[in-house]
Design a protein around this motif. Sequence first.
Motif, PDB file in Angstrom:
ATOM      1  N   MET A  68      16.347  18.809  18.945  1.00 14.11           N
ATOM      2  CA  MET A  68      16.228  20.178  17.936  1.00 14.11           C
ATOM      3  C   MET A  68      17.516  21.806  18.382  1.00 14.11           C
ATOM      4  SD  MET A  68      13.575  21.778  15.876  1.00 14.11           S
ATOM      5  CE  MET A  68      13.361  23.648  16.178  1.00 14.11           C
ATOM      6  N   ASN A  69      17.608  21.146  20.177  1.00 16.28           N
ATOM      7  CA  ASN A  69      19.437  22.478  20.287  1.00 16.28           C
ATOM      8  C   ASN A  69      20.457  21.228  19.105  1.00 16.28           C
ATOM      9  OD1 ASN A  69      20.602  24.287  21.195  1.00 16.28           O
ATOM     10  ND2 ASN A  69      20.661  22.533  23.156  1.00 16.28           N
ATOM     11  N   THR A  70      20.211  19.978  18.742  1.00 13.08           N
ATOM     12  CA  THR A  70      21.590  19.898  18.185  1.00 13.08           C
ATOM     13  C   THR A  70      21.296  20.175  17.030  1.00 13.08           C
ATOM     14  OG1 THR A  70      21.914  17.939  19.648  1.00 13.08           O
ATOM     15  CG2 THR A  70      23.470  18.119  17.231  1.00 13.08           C
ATOM     16  N   TRP A  71      20.305  20.587  16.050  1.00 11.31           N
ATOM     17  CA  TRP A  71      20.186  20.740  14.899  1.00 11.31           C
ATOM     18  C   TRP A  71      20.382  22.116  14.530  1.00 11.31           C
ATOM     19  CZ3 TRP A  71      16.774  24.027  12.684  1.00 11.31           C
ATOM     20  CH2 TRP A  71      16.688  24.932  11.208  1.00 11.31           C
ATOM     21  N   LEU A  72      19.681  23.057  15.763  1.00 10.00           N
ATOM     22  CA  LEU A  72      20.470  24.516  15.691  1.00 10.00           C
ATOM     23  C   LEU A  72      21.796  25.243  15.777  1.00 10.00           C
ATOM     24  CD1 LEU A  72      19.042  27.318  15.727  1.00 10.00           C
ATOM     25  CD2 LEU A  72      18.745  26.755  18.162  1.00 10.00           C
ATOM     26  N   ARG A  73      22.294  24.114  16.456  1.00 11.49           N
ATOM     27  CA  ARG A  73      23.783  24.024  16.389  1.00 11.49           C
ATOM     28  C   ARG A  73      24.480  24.128  15.455  1.00 11.49           C
ATOM     29  NH1 ARG A  73      25.559  21.462  21.716  1.00 11.49           N
ATOM     30  NH2 ARG A  73      24.844  22.994  23.680  1.00 11.49           N
ATOM     31  N   LEU A 118      23.588  24.296  12.419  1.00 14.76           N
ATOM     32  CA  LEU A 118      22.890  25.304  11.437  1.00 14.76           C
ATOM     33  C   LEU A 118      23.891  26.571  11.534  1.00 14.76           C
ATOM     34  CD1 LEU A 118      20.478  26.157   8.680  1.00 14.76           C
ATOM     35  CD2 LEU A 118      19.489  26.676  10.897  1.00 14.76           C
ATOM     36  N   SER A 119      24.388  27.232  13.238  1.00 11.97           N
ATOM     37  CA  SER A 119      24.904  27.847  13.296  1.00 11.97           C
ATOM     38  C   SER A 119      26.738  27.767  12.358  1.00 11.97           C
ATOM     39  CB  SER A 119      25.183  28.006  14.774  1.00 11.97           C
ATOM     40  OG  SER A 119      25.635  27.253  15.731  1.00 11.97           O
ATOM     41  N   VAL A 120      26.869  26.649  13.092  1.00 12.60           N
ATOM     42  CA  VAL A 120      28.192  26.346  12.258  1.00 12.60           C
ATOM     43  C   VAL A 120      28.284  26.444  10.906  1.00 12.60           C
ATOM     44  CG1 VAL A 120      29.873  24.147  12.232  1.00 12.60           C
ATOM     45  CG2 VAL A 120      29.393  25.103  14.590  1.00 12.60           C
ATOM     46  N   LEU A 121      27.048  25.628  10.423  1.00  7.55           N
ATOM     47  CA  LEU A 121      27.439  25.979   9.161  1.00  7.55           C
ATOM     48  C   LEU A 121      27.073  27.557   8.581  1.00  7.55           C
ATOM     49  CD1 LEU A 121      27.354  24.332   6.948  1.00  7.55           C
ATOM     50  CD2 LEU A 121      24.435  24.141   6.262  1.00  7.55           C
ATOM     51  N   PHE A 122      26.111  28.062   9.069  1.00  5.14           N
ATOM     52  CA  PHE A 122      26.115  29.544   8.841  1.00  5.14           C
ATOM     53  C   PHE A 122      27.781  30.775   9.172  1.00  5.14           C
ATOM     54  CE2 PHE A 122      25.899  34.150  10.337  1.00  5.14           C
ATOM     55  CZ  PHE A 122      25.128  34.466   8.711  1.00  5.14           C
TER      56      PHE A 122
END
Length: 74
Positions: free
Chosen positions: A1-6, A8-12
């Motif tokens: 889950m932590n990788t997915w959040l990273r 997502l934040s990089v994409l944003f």
Amino acid sequence: MNTWLRYLSVLFMAFALVAVVSCAAPSKQQSAGEYVDDTFITTKVKTAILNDPDLRVTEISVETFDGVVQLSGF
């Protein structure tokens, strides 16, 4: 889950950077000749507006950049 959040934040952040760069205003640098030409055009337009009795000169703004005239006002 932590990788997915990273990811997502990089994409944003990437989308935010693209949005900021694409909305940047173009450079407003002109040569001396272009400035003189635009000033001459602006003067001619303002004179034409002044000579028209149906127009309210104080309520019309005239701006010229690269030979393109923009009128604004009421």
